[in-house]
Enzyme design. Structure first.
Site, short mmCIF file in Angstrom:
data_model
loop_
_atom_site.label_atom_id
_atom_site.label_comp_id
_atom_site.label_asym_id
_atom_site.label_seq_id
_atom_site.Cartn_x
_atom_site.Cartn_y
_atom_site.Cartn_z
N LYS A 23 0.85 -1.20 0.00
CA LYS A 23 0.00 0.00 0.00
C LYS A 23 0.88 1.25 0.00
O LYS A 23 0.64 2.19 -0.75
CB LYS A 23 -0.88 0.01 1.26
CG LYS A 23 -1.62 1.33 1.46
CD LYS A 23 -2.36 1.39 2.78
CE LYS A 23 -1.61 2.10 3.86
NZ LYS A 23 -1.58 3.56 3.75
N ASN A 24 1.90 1.24 0.85
CA ASN A 24 2.71 2.46 1.00
C ASN A 24 3.64 2.70 -0.17
O ASN A 24 4.34 3.69 -0.21
CB ASN A 24 3.50 2.40 2.32
CG ASN A 24 2.59 2.66 3.51
OD1 ASN A 24 1.42 3.02 3.34
ND2 ASN A 24 3.12 2.48 4.71
N ARG A 93 -4.93 11.04 3.32
CA ARG A 93 -3.65 11.64 3.68
C ARG A 93 -2.53 11.37 2.68
O ARG A 93 -1.73 12.24 2.34
CB ARG A 93 -3.24 11.13 5.07
CG ARG A 93 -1.84 11.45 5.47
CD ARG A 93 -1.68 11.43 6.95
NE ARG A 93 -2.45 12.48 7.58
CZ ARG A 93 -2.02 13.72 7.71
NH1 ARG A 93 -0.85 14.08 7.24
NH2 ARG A 93 -2.78 14.62 8.28
N ASP A 117 -5.47 13.05 12.19
CA ASP A 117 -5.12 11.64 12.03
C ASP A 117 -5.08 10.96 13.38
O ASP A 117 -4.57 11.52 14.35
CB ASP A 117 -3.74 11.57 11.37
CG ASP A 117 -3.54 10.26 10.66
OD1 ASP A 117 -3.60 9.22 11.33
OD2 ASP A 117 -3.34 10.28 9.45
N ASP A 305 4.38 0.72 11.87
CA ASP A 305 3.13 0.13 11.40
C ASP A 305 2.91 -1.29 11.95
O ASP A 305 1.82 -1.84 11.83
CB ASP A 305 3.09 0.09 9.87
CG ASP A 305 2.85 1.49 9.29
OD1 ASP A 305 2.51 2.41 10.06
OD2 ASP A 305 3.00 1.65 8.07
N VAL A 327 8.05 7.14 16.44
CA VAL A 327 7.73 7.77 15.16
C VAL A 327 6.44 8.60 15.21
O VAL A 327 6.42 9.76 14.81
CB VAL A 327 7.68 6.72 14.03
CG1 VAL A 327 7.41 7.39 12.69
CG2 VAL A 327 8.98 5.93 13.96
C1 UD1 Z 1 4.59 6.73 5.93
C2 UD1 Z 1 3.59 5.61 5.86
C3 UD1 Z 1 3.11 5.19 7.24
C4 UD1 Z 1 4.32 4.87 8.10
C5 UD1 Z 1 5.32 6.02 8.10
C6 UD1 Z 1 6.59 5.71 8.87
C7 UD1 Z 1 2.47 6.00 3.75
C8 UD1 Z 1 1.22 6.33 3.04
N1 UD1 Z 1 2.45 6.04 5.07
O1 UD1 Z 1 3.92 7.87 6.47
O2 UD1 Z 1 2.29 4.03 7.11
O3 UD1 Z 1 3.86 4.64 9.42
O4 UD1 Z 1 5.69 6.35 6.76
O5 UD1 Z 1 7.19 4.56 8.38
O6 UD1 Z 1 3.48 5.66 3.14
N2 UD1 Z 1 7.15 14.55 10.09
C9 UD1 Z 1 7.33 15.89 10.39
N3 UD1 Z 1 7.39 16.78 9.35
C10 UD1 Z 1 7.29 16.40 8.04
C11 UD1 Z 1 7.11 15.03 7.75
C12 UD1 Z 1 7.05 14.12 8.80
O7 UD1 Z 1 7.44 16.27 11.55
O8 UD1 Z 1 7.37 17.26 7.16
C13 UD1 Z 1 7.10 13.57 11.21
C14 UD1 Z 1 5.75 12.86 11.31
O9 UD1 Z 1 4.82 13.63 12.05
C15 UD1 Z 1 6.14 11.59 12.02
C16 UD1 Z 1 7.53 11.28 11.46
O10 UD1 Z 1 8.01 12.52 10.93
O11 UD1 Z 1 6.23 11.80 13.40
C17 UD1 Z 1 7.55 10.22 10.38
O12 UD1 Z 1 6.70 10.58 9.35
P1 UD1 Z 1 6.93 10.10 7.85
O13 UD1 Z 1 8.09 9.18 7.76
O14 UD1 Z 1 6.90 11.30 6.97
O15 UD1 Z 1 5.60 9.23 7.60
P2 UD1 Z 1 4.59 9.32 6.41
O16 UD1 Z 1 5.32 9.45 5.12
O17 UD1 Z 1 3.52 10.31 6.72
#
Ligand code: UD1
Length: 417
Positions: A23-24, A93, A117, A305, A327
């Protein structure tokens, strides 16, 4: 009316199951198809609700999208609409991954921000500052993130944290930028490697995927491609933990075991017998699992996850386990539902301490997100009697044929509409 699942605990899971694409990954690959005019074909796509949701997003931008079982064909026009400020985007999202491709192809992107979320706050600051380093201006305006650029230029970018989403948006913007981009502290997830492989097959010049430093040499134009989506390590990990929790014997195919290395190592420490093959693994567990500590971290750490599955196994393990979430800060909301199932758990900041008990006690529970929902089903498999899991539309967003696969492995689970 929302569907619910009813699970009768006590079955030992046995047999074989195959996972489809992640999915991701598939959602980001669908967005990457925006980068080239023409028809891109993705195979091994999971049959989950998020794929048609992403189709709606791409169609709103001017693409034609055809979903045929596990094959998705996206036809991208020469001129895209840069404005993704519509309902389909707001509900979903992962649609933020169109930001990078739209900025690089159109010089402008307007992407609606989704609502709250259940797993915690998810800011876009790193996505925005990455695009700004490439020469774009960004702002939040009327509930949407707006990026504008008069041509992107390669730059050196260091992420504060190896964010998966920010790495993806920077990659998909930088592939068409002028000159070289070096991205430090990049995410190393297998889904990032998958995206880079697809981009390279479209004519991009990306090097270092899977390491913390990714180098992107911009090209003028990309062409459509055909790409097979990488296997879903989170679905595979869910079946691995289900096998261990139910003292079962399950073989999982369609996944490179190195993508789940730490999660499988933890199962070995818990007492499972784990055998790995080139494209799969087998998990056998003969006795009650032993308590193991877990810490979620970006890849190759233990995946956030799979944290609900770690809590599930710890809830019935022999001894005390400490699970630390590094995370997403609000992911422990799920623990309240585990308490309803009788788990002996207490949350302290970003740690949860579990004293394992022999058996959970069936009741009604509510899933708050995809993985929490799947974690509750695993817990229900080791509860006495019948457990009802509500709000399973979350599970349908991430697990193809979830009920059918569990039934195939011998679980007693039914969907009630
Ligand atoms: C993706 C996955 C999700 C998984 C996560 C971590 C998808 C659709 N989702 O989410 O299932 O749990 O990776 O492996 O692929 N953050 C910031 N600022 C930003 C971006 C992120 O502070 O600009 C923080 C987030 O709030 C979080 C952490 O960084 O605490 C990790 O987020 P990120 O790795 O970006 O996860 P997603 O890409 O949203």
């Amino acid at each position: 009316m929302k569907d619910r699942f009813v699970v009768s605990g006590g079955a030992r899971l046995q047999g074989a199951v195959k996972v489809s694409g992640a999915k991701n990954s598939v959602l980001k690959l669908m967005a990457a198809a925006l980068l080239a005019e023409g028809t891109t074909t993705l195979t091994n796509c999971p049959e989950i609700l998020d794929v048609p949701l992403m189709r709606d997003v791409l169609e709103g931008l001017g693409c034609e999208v055809e979903i045929n079982g596990e094959t998705v064909r996206i036809t991208t026009p020469a001129e895209l609409k840069p404005d993704a400020d519509f309902e389909a985007v707001r509900q979903f999202r992962a649609s933020v991954c169109v930001l990078g491709p739209l900025t690089s192809r159109c010089g402008r992107a307007v992407v609606a921000l989704p609502g709250g979320d259940a797993i915690g706050s998810r800011p876009l600051d790193m996505h925005q500052s990455g695009l700004e380093k490439l020469g774009a201006t960004t702002r939040i305006s009327h509930g949407a993130v707006v990026a504008e650029a008069d041509g992107l230029r390669g730059a050196r970018i260091s992420l504060d944290f190896p964010s998966v989403g920010a790495t993806e948006n920077i990659l998909t913007a930088a592939v068409l930028a002028e000159g070289r981009t070096v991205l430090d502290n990049a995410a190393r997830e297998p889904e990032i490697i998958d995206l880079c492989e697809m981009l390279n097959s479209m004519g991009a010049r990306v090097d270092g995927a899977g390491t913390s430093t990714i180098t992107i040499d911009g090209v003028d134009k990309l062409h459509p491609t055909e790409h097979r989506v990488v296997g879903d390590r989170i679905v595979a990990g869910t079946w691995a933990y289900a096998a261990a929790m139910t003292r079962g014997d399950v073989t999982v195919g369609g996944i490179a075991p190195r993508h789940l290395h730490l999660a499988l190592e933890k199962l070995k420490v818990a007492g499972a017998d784990v055998e790995t093959f080139e494209n799969g693994f087998r998990v056998r567990m003969a006795q009650r699992p032993l308590a193991v500590d877990y810490q979620t971290l970006p890849f190759p750490g233990f995946p956030t996850d799979l944290q609900p599955m770690a809590i599930g196994i710890a809830a019935v393990a022999e001894g005390m386990s400490v699970i630390t979430e590094n995370v997403f800060e609000s992911r422990f909301r799920f623990v309240d539902e585990m308490l309803r199932l009788g788990a002996n758990a207490s949350v302290d900041g970003h740690h949860v301490v579990l004293h394992g008990i022999e058996q959970l006690s069936s009741t009604e529970v509510w899933s708050s997100d995809i993985r929490a929902g799947a974690g509750l089903v695993l817990a229900a498999l080791v509860a006495d009697g019948d457990t009802t899991i509500h709000d399973v539309h979350h599970i349908d967003r991430g697990y193809p044929h979830f009920v059918e696969h569990l039934q195939q492995l011998g679980a007693t689970i039914t969907r009630v509409s």
